[in-house]
Write a protein that holds these residues in place. Structure first.
Motif, PDB file in Angstrom:
ATOM      1  N   THR A 220       8.167   7.129   4.197  1.00 41.09           N
ATOM      2  CA  THR A 220       7.302   5.955   4.911  1.00 41.09           C
ATOM      3  C   THR A 220       7.641   4.665   4.301  1.00 41.09           C
ATOM      4  OG1 THR A 220       5.165   7.409   5.106  1.00 41.09           O
ATOM      5  CG2 THR A 220       4.980   5.234   5.133  1.00 41.09           C
ATOM      6  N   VAL A 221       8.106   4.610   2.943  1.00 44.38           N
ATOM      7  CA  VAL A 221       8.505   3.417   2.326  1.00 44.38           C
ATOM      8  C   VAL A 221       9.859   2.782   2.781  1.00 44.38           C
ATOM      9  CG1 VAL A 221       9.076   2.267   0.056  1.00 44.38           C
ATOM     10  CG2 VAL A 221       7.066   3.772   0.228  1.00 44.38           C
ATOM     11  N   THR A 222      10.677   3.734   2.743  1.00 51.95           N
ATOM     12  CA  THR A 222      11.962   3.267   3.426  1.00 51.95           C
ATOM     13  C   THR A 222      12.161   3.256   4.671  1.00 51.95           C
ATOM     14  OG1 THR A 222      12.545   5.643   3.686  1.00 51.95           O
ATOM     15  CG2 THR A 222      13.096   4.953   1.661  1.00 51.95           C
ATOM     16  N   ASP A 223      11.064   3.646   5.792  1.00 49.13           N
ATOM     17  CA  ASP A 223      11.316   3.337   7.192  1.00 49.13           C
ATOM     18  C   ASP A 223      10.612   1.972   7.417  1.00 49.13           C
ATOM     19  OD1 ASP A 223      12.336   5.680   7.536  1.00 49.13           O
ATOM     20  OD2 ASP A 223      10.441   6.592   8.259  1.00 49.13           O
ATOM     21  N   MET A 224       9.760   1.382   6.435  1.00 49.27           N
ATOM     22  CA  MET A 224       9.274  -0.066   6.671  1.00 49.27           C
ATOM     23  C   MET A 224      10.436  -1.091   6.577  1.00 49.27           C
ATOM     24  SD  MET A 224       5.832  -0.088   4.522  1.00 49.27           S
ATOM     25  CE  MET A 224       4.434   0.882   4.945  1.00 49.27           C
ATOM     26  N   PRO A 225      10.238  -2.070   7.831  1.00 53.01           N
ATOM     27  CA  PRO A 225      11.471  -2.923   8.022  1.00 53.01           C
ATOM     28  C   PRO A 225      11.664  -4.081   6.519  1.00 53.01           C
ATOM     29  CG  PRO A 225       9.997  -3.016   9.986  1.00 53.01           C
ATOM     30  CD  PRO A 225       9.263  -2.011   9.015  1.00 53.01           C
TER      31      PRO A 225
ATOM     32  N   GLU B 234       0.938  -1.313   0.146  1.00 52.34           N
ATOM     33  CA  GLU B 234      -0.150  -0.019  -0.123  1.00 52.34           C
ATOM     34  C   GLU B 234       0.846   1.331   0.002  1.00 52.34           C
ATOM     35  OE1 GLU B 234      -3.535   1.898   2.638  1.00 52.34           O
ATOM     36  OE2 GLU B 234      -2.650   0.029   3.199  1.00 52.34           O
ATOM     37  N   ALA B 235       2.012   1.166   0.682  1.00 54.34           N
ATOM     38  CA  ALA B 235       2.799   2.566   0.847  1.00 54.34           C
ATOM     39  C   ALA B 235       3.566   2.534  -0.554  1.00 54.34           C
ATOM     40  CB  ALA B 235       4.066   2.102   1.776  1.00 54.34           C
ATOM     41  N   LEU B 236       3.930   1.633  -1.154  1.00 53.22           N
ATOM     42  CA  LEU B 236       4.450   1.629  -2.440  1.00 53.22           C
ATOM     43  C   LEU B 236       3.423   2.117  -3.517  1.00 53.22           C
ATOM     44  CD1 LEU B 236       6.501  -1.642  -2.885  1.00 53.22           C
ATOM     45  CD2 LEU B 236       7.623   0.457  -2.600  1.00 53.22           C
ATOM     46  N   SER B 237       2.206   1.946  -3.416  1.00 53.48           N
ATOM     47  CA  SER B 237       1.242   2.295  -4.192  1.00 53.48           C
ATOM     48  C   SER B 237       0.822   3.884  -4.054  1.00 53.48           C
ATOM     49  CB  SER B 237      -0.069   1.695  -4.113  1.00 53.48           C
ATOM     50  OG  SER B 237      -1.092   2.229  -4.858  1.00 53.48           O
ATOM     51  N   VAL B 238       0.823   4.228  -2.687  1.00 54.23           N
ATOM     52  CA  VAL B 238       0.746   5.596  -2.428  1.00 54.23           C
ATOM     53  C   VAL B 238       1.920   6.458  -2.886  1.00 54.23           C
ATOM     54  CG1 VAL B 238       0.759   7.262  -0.327  1.00 54.23           C
ATOM     55  CG2 VAL B 238      -0.638   5.136  -0.547  1.00 54.23           C
ATOM     56  N   ARG B 239       3.263   5.899  -2.751  1.00 45.69           N
ATOM     57  CA  ARG B 239       4.317   6.648  -3.261  1.00 45.69           C
ATOM     58  C   ARG B 239       4.287   6.751  -4.801  1.00 45.69           C
ATOM     59  NH1 ARG B 239      10.321   4.026  -3.151  1.00 45.69           N
ATOM     60  NH2 ARG B 239       9.477   3.091  -4.935  1.00 45.69           N
ATOM     61  N   ALA B 240       3.802   5.809  -5.619  1.00 43.57           N
ATOM     62  CA  ALA B 240       3.660   5.880  -6.991  1.00 43.57           C
ATOM     63  C   ALA B 240       2.728   6.852  -7.304  1.00 43.57           C
ATOM     64  CB  ALA B 240       3.286   4.631  -7.759  1.00 43.57           C
ATOM     65  N   GLU B 241       1.471   7.030  -6.500  1.00 43.27           N
ATOM     66  CA  GLU B 241       0.541   8.016  -6.939  1.00 43.27           C
ATOM     67  C   GLU B 241       1.205   9.241  -6.377  1.00 43.27           C
ATOM     68  OE1 GLU B 241      -2.695   6.680  -4.356  1.00 43.27           O
ATOM     69  OE2 GLU B 241      -3.429   4.985  -5.690  1.00 43.27           O
TER      70      GLU B 241
ATOM     71  N   GLU C 293       6.267  17.624  -0.993  1.00 41.38           N
ATOM     72  CA  GLU C 293       6.331  17.088   0.257  1.00 41.38           C
ATOM     73  C   GLU C 293       5.596  15.798   0.532  1.00 41.38           C
ATOM     74  OE1 GLU C 293       4.583  20.437   2.421  1.00 41.38           O
ATOM     75  OE2 GLU C 293       6.314  21.763   2.064  1.00 41.38           O
ATOM     76  N   ALA C 294       4.601  15.788   0.001  1.00 43.76           N
ATOM     77  CA  ALA C 294       3.805  14.256   0.048  1.00 43.76           C
ATOM     78  C   ALA C 294       4.648  13.282  -0.252  1.00 43.76           C
ATOM     79  CB  ALA C 294       2.357  14.446  -0.578  1.00 43.76           C
ATOM     80  N   TYR C 295       5.059  13.521  -1.668  1.00 45.05           N
ATOM     81  CA  TYR C 295       5.955  12.440  -2.156  1.00 45.05           C
ATOM     82  C   TYR C 295       7.231  12.012  -1.419  1.00 45.05           C
ATOM     83  CZ  TYR C 295       9.292   9.959  -5.178  1.00 45.05           C
ATOM     84  OH  TYR C 295      10.338   9.108  -5.799  1.00 45.05           O
ATOM     85  N   SER C 296       7.830  13.110  -0.642  1.00 47.04           N
ATOM     86  CA  SER C 296       9.019  12.926   0.216  1.00 47.04           C
ATOM     87  C   SER C 296       8.252  12.093   1.372  1.00 47.04           C
ATOM     88  CB  SER C 296       9.509  14.413   0.632  1.00 47.04           C
ATOM     89  OG  SER C 296       9.963  14.950  -0.577  1.00 47.04           O
ATOM     90  N   LEU C 297       7.327  12.618   1.876  1.00 46.85           N
ATOM     91  CA  LEU C 297       6.729  11.730   3.116  1.00 46.85           C
ATOM     92  C   LEU C 297       6.288  10.294   2.553  1.00 46.85           C
ATOM     93  CD1 LEU C 297       5.723  11.736   5.984  1.00 46.85           C
ATOM     94  CD2 LEU C 297       3.568  12.496   5.001  1.00 46.85           C
ATOM     95  N   ALA C 298       5.735   9.952   1.660  1.00 43.16           N
ATOM     96  CA  ALA C 298       5.335   8.512   1.156  1.00 43.16           C
ATOM     97  C   ALA C 298       6.786   7.739   0.768  1.00 43.16           C
ATOM     98  CB  ALA C 298       4.798   8.731  -0.294  1.00 43.16           C
ATOM     99  N   GLU C 299       7.907   8.673   0.387  1.00 40.43           N
ATOM    100  CA  GLU C 299       9.161   7.897   0.132  1.00 40.43           C
ATOM    101  C   GLU C 299       9.825   7.554   1.520  1.00 40.43           C
ATOM    102  OE1 GLU C 299      12.349   6.447  -1.826  1.00 40.43           O
ATOM    103  OE2 GLU C 299      10.544   7.168  -2.542  1.00 40.43           O
TER     104      GLU C 299
END
Length: 823
Positions: free
Chosen positions: A628-633, A474-481, A620-626
């Protein structure tokens, strides 16, 4: 309102609980959490609070107007039961349920609300009775006795209805949304009651009413003062002078009025005195005429004669009294004559009655002498009656004992049969319970083989990892969006910038065209102004004064033969005017296009600024999504390439298969646990049934022993009553001294008692009659003696009365009175 203590007994899933909100851990903290697995009783605690305060709960209210048929006849009343009936919360297989809530109201008073319901006769099979709901002080002083009074009193003391309580204090699932969506008026009323600010609303309303009244008074005063006009000093002085003149004239007129009133009063008094004088003269003349008349003289002579006959009138009064006494004596004499005749007749009657009474007395005396040997039996009548009643009671009691004995014997037989049936049922239930115990052991072994705790831990870990992969996808999908949205915004901004540059070029071109049009319009305007001046009145007059050979004052040329007419000058003005209008229209069109272009430029610039802000936000939204993705284990386990999404999908599918396999094992474990719980419950029910059958066997044994004891006691009672009957019969024989009657006492006691009552009554009547006749004979003898003594005096009085009558003749007295009156 503050809760202090909650006591629950047999409500839903809670069998017995006591919660103290003021002491212990709950008293130390003002905020605490109610938690536990499903079915532990979390909602039941809140339901208990609502039952004690309002006799209903939120989940019962959600099922209002639904009813079902009471086929088992478990509830008292009609055959239908409402789903929202508060008695539905009573714990199954319990004989009573109760909720007791200790709390303080809005005023700080310590109260105790008790809600309770029970089955009839406190038996498990009895019908559920009506709810008993009361409110009292914590010292035991009752405040209400009826449910309707309890609801009204609690709502008054708390300040909230059930609906308001559920929207503010106790919010059920989904009810907070209702509170937020309530009307402003409802929310305002609820919040005012909670915060105690309703006093400010009342003050506001009173201030508004006072403001309205004062504004109305102000408007009225303004209307009254609207027609008042201030006077000048001269007008005021004139009015004051006029006022003084009017005051002086008023004082003069009042003086004149008082003088006129005094004069009028004097004239009125004079007329009244003259009239009184005239009336008095007439009265004096009338009296003088009456004194001198013959009637007055004759009445005066009669009055003098009346005074002289006073002694004669006194004698007349005495004569009248004497005549009244004579008449009274004559009446008494006639009465005595009548009495004498009556006495003469009554003397013979008294003598005959005396003879009859003596004969009756002799007959009574003969009867009493003949029954003298039966008198002791007559005197023992009350004792015989008591013995007869005692014998009758003993016989009746014996009959009752025999009936009861037959009934107890039948019950004894029936109880023995019940005991045999209960013993057989107990043995059968015990065997089935042992079989269920074996099934429970087998099921528990199967569950232990599945290692439920380890399986639960694995399932939780697998579910957590599956949830992590889903979140990563879901986070990858949000980052792409977000990335696509950022690119779209950049593209839109670039398009707007290009459009803005093009529009700015168009504005520059239109400004140049507008400048050219303005200059052309000014040139044509100058030509038009010169040409128009030649057509004005002063130009026409000047041309009219010119003649051939004159010098034109405008242009300085000599006037020749070609002097044009007025029509020629006017015709030259029209083309210039048309050209001027065309230039003005063209300039207006260019200016309008320029204004539109400038407005378009400003609009594009505003849009470009907005797109710039959007671009910043999207970035900023893209940076936050990025981030979020990178922080996932789990992101570190996939490659940083275009294949990240496919790798995540593959890992998610694999993890889903693991979770499905564990889920199948978990369902198998849950089914086993449910089967174990069901078997355990069945085993407990069978154990309970065994205990119940065992209790029934014991109860039957006790009943058999009790019935045998009662049968022995009834036998003893029958023996006692038979002994009582024989003893009473023997006592009766001793009391009956008249031998012929003893056999009747033994064989036909009731008829004997009836006949004895009649003879005793006759004996008593004859004794009473003998005494009455004795008194009557004595009385008649005294009356005869009295009559014989009175008769000579009546004869003497009769003779003396005649002599007195001859001595005072009535006619003589009257004649003397008439003679005195004449004299």
């Amino acid at each position: 309102m503050k809760l202090q203590k909650l006591i629950i007994e047999n409500i839903a899933s809670i069998e017995k609980a006591c919660i103290d909100f003021e002491h212990g851990p709950l008293g130390e903290d003002s905020i605490f959490l109610i938690c536990g697995p499903t079915g532990a009783g979390k909602s039941t605690l809140l339901d208990a609070v609502c039952l004690a305060l309002y006799n209903t709960t939120p989940r019962l209210k959600q099922a209002a107007n639904e009813r079902y048929l009471d086929e088992n006849d478990s509830f008292s009343g009609t055959g239908e039961v409402s789903i929202d009936d508060s008695r539905m919360l009573m714990r199954r297989d319990s004989v009573s349920a109760q909720v007791e809530l200790w709390f303080t109201d809005a005023a700080g008073d310590a109260l105790r609300a008790v809600w309770s319901v029970a089955r009839a006769r406190n038996k498990a099979g009895g019908k559920i009775q009506k709810v008993v709901w009361t409110l009292s002080l914590q010292d035991g002083t009752p405040l209400t006795n009826k449910s309707t009074e309890t609801r009204t009193e609690i709502e008054r003391r708390i300040g909230l209805t059930f609906e308001q309580f559920c929207r503010t204090t106790l919010l059920a699932q989904g009810e907070f949304t209702k509170f937020l969506k309530s009307k402003e008026e409802e929310k305002s009323n609820i919040l005012e009651k909670l915060t105690g600010t309703e006093i400010y609303s009342r003050i506001s309303r009173e201030i508004y009413v006072m403001k309205t009244e004062k504004e109305a008074e102000l408007q009225e005063l303004k209307a009254q003062t609207g027609g008042i006009v201030l006077l000048t000093d001269e007008e005021l002085a004139a009015l004051q002078t006029e006022q003084r003149q009017v005051t002086e004239e008023t004082a003069t007129l009042r003086t004149q009025l008082k003088q006129e009133q005094d004069l009028r009063k004097w004239l009125t008094d004079e007329q009244k005195l003259a009239h009184d004088l005239e009336e008095t003269g007439k009265a004096l003349q009338s009296l003088t005429e009456r004194v001198e008349s013959e009637d007055y003289k004759r009445n005066k002579s009669l009055l003098d004669d009346w005074d002289r006959t006073a002694d004669v009138r006194f004698q007349w009064t005495e004569q009248v009294a004497l005549q009244q006494r004579i008449r009274t004596s004559e009446e008494e004499l006639e009465q005595l004559k009548e009495k004498y005749r009556s006495l003469s007749v009554g003397l013979g009657q008294l003598e005959r009655m005396q003879v009859q009474c003596r004969e009756q007395w002799a007959a009574c005396e003969t009867y009493l002498t003949g029954v003298q040997e039966k008198v002791p039996v007559y005197e023992s009548l009350q004792s015989l009656l008591a013995l007869s009643d005692q014998i009758q009671r003993a016989l009746q009691q014996s009959e009752d004992y025999r009936k009861e004995k037959a009934h107890k014997a039948a019950m004894h037989q029936k109880t023995l049969e019940v005991r045999q049936g209960a013993t057989a049922s107990y043995e059968q239930a015990r065997k089935v319970a042992e079989e269920k115990q074996q099934e429970v052991a087998v099921c528990r072994t199967q569950l232990e083989d599945l290692q439920v705790e380890e399986l639960r831990q694995k399932k939780q870990e697998a579910d957590a990892r599956l949830d992590g992969w889903k979140k990563l996808r879901e986070a990858l999908s949000v980052r792409a969006e977000k990335e696509q949205a950022w690119l779209d915004v950049q593209k839109n901004r670039k398009t707007l910038q290009d459009d803005c540059r093009k529009q700015q070029q168009t504005v520059a071109q239109l400004k140049a065209q507008a400048e050219v049009c303005r200059k052309e319009k000014e040139e044509v305007q100058q030509v038009y102004d010169k040409q128009r001046m030649s057509c004005e009145d002063w130009a026409r007059e000047a041309r009219a004064r010119l003649s051939k050979g004159d010098v034109c004052p405008v242009c300085g040329k000599e006037v020749g033969d070609d002097l044009k007419s007025e029509v020629h000058f006017v015709s030259l003005l029209e083309p210039v005017r048309a050209l001027l209008e065309e230039k003005a229209r063209r300039a207006e069109e260019v200016l309008t296009a320029l204004a539109r272009a400038e407005a378009e430029v400003r609009s594009l610039m505003r849009l470009e600024e907005m797109e710039a802000k959007k671009e910043t936000t999207a970035k900023e939204a893209y940076s936050l999504a990025e981030k979020t993705v990178t922080d996932m284990p789990l992101y570190a386990t996939v490659k940083e390439a275009d294949e990240v999404v496919s790798q995540v999908e593959h890992a998610l599918s694999a993890q889903q298969e693991v979770c499905d396999r564990l889920e199948a094992l978990w369902k198998q474990a849950e089914e086993g646990q449910q089967r174990l719980n069901r078997l355990t419950k069945e085993r407990e029910e069978l154990t309970t049934a065994c205990e119940q059958w065992h209790r029934k066997v014991e109860e039957a044994d006790k009943a058999v022993s009790r019935l045998e004891t009662e049968l022995r006691m009834l036998e003893e009672a029958l023996s006692r009553e038979a002994l009582t009957v024989s003893q009473c019969v023997e006592k009766g024989e001793t009391l009956i001294v008249f031998t012929p009657w003893q056999e009747a006492w033994k064989t036909d006691r009731e008829n004997f008692i009836t006949a004895l009552k009649k003879e005793t009554s006759r004996y008593v009547e004859q004794q009473t009659r003998r005494e009455q006749l004795s008194h009557k004979v004595e009385s008649l003898a005294s009356q005869v003696e009295h009559v014989q003594s009175v008769s000579p005096s009546c004869r003497n009085f009769r003779t003396g009365g005649r002599r007195r009558q001859r001595r005072y003749p009535t006619g003589r007295v009257r004649k003397d009175f008439r003679d005195n009156g004449t004299r």
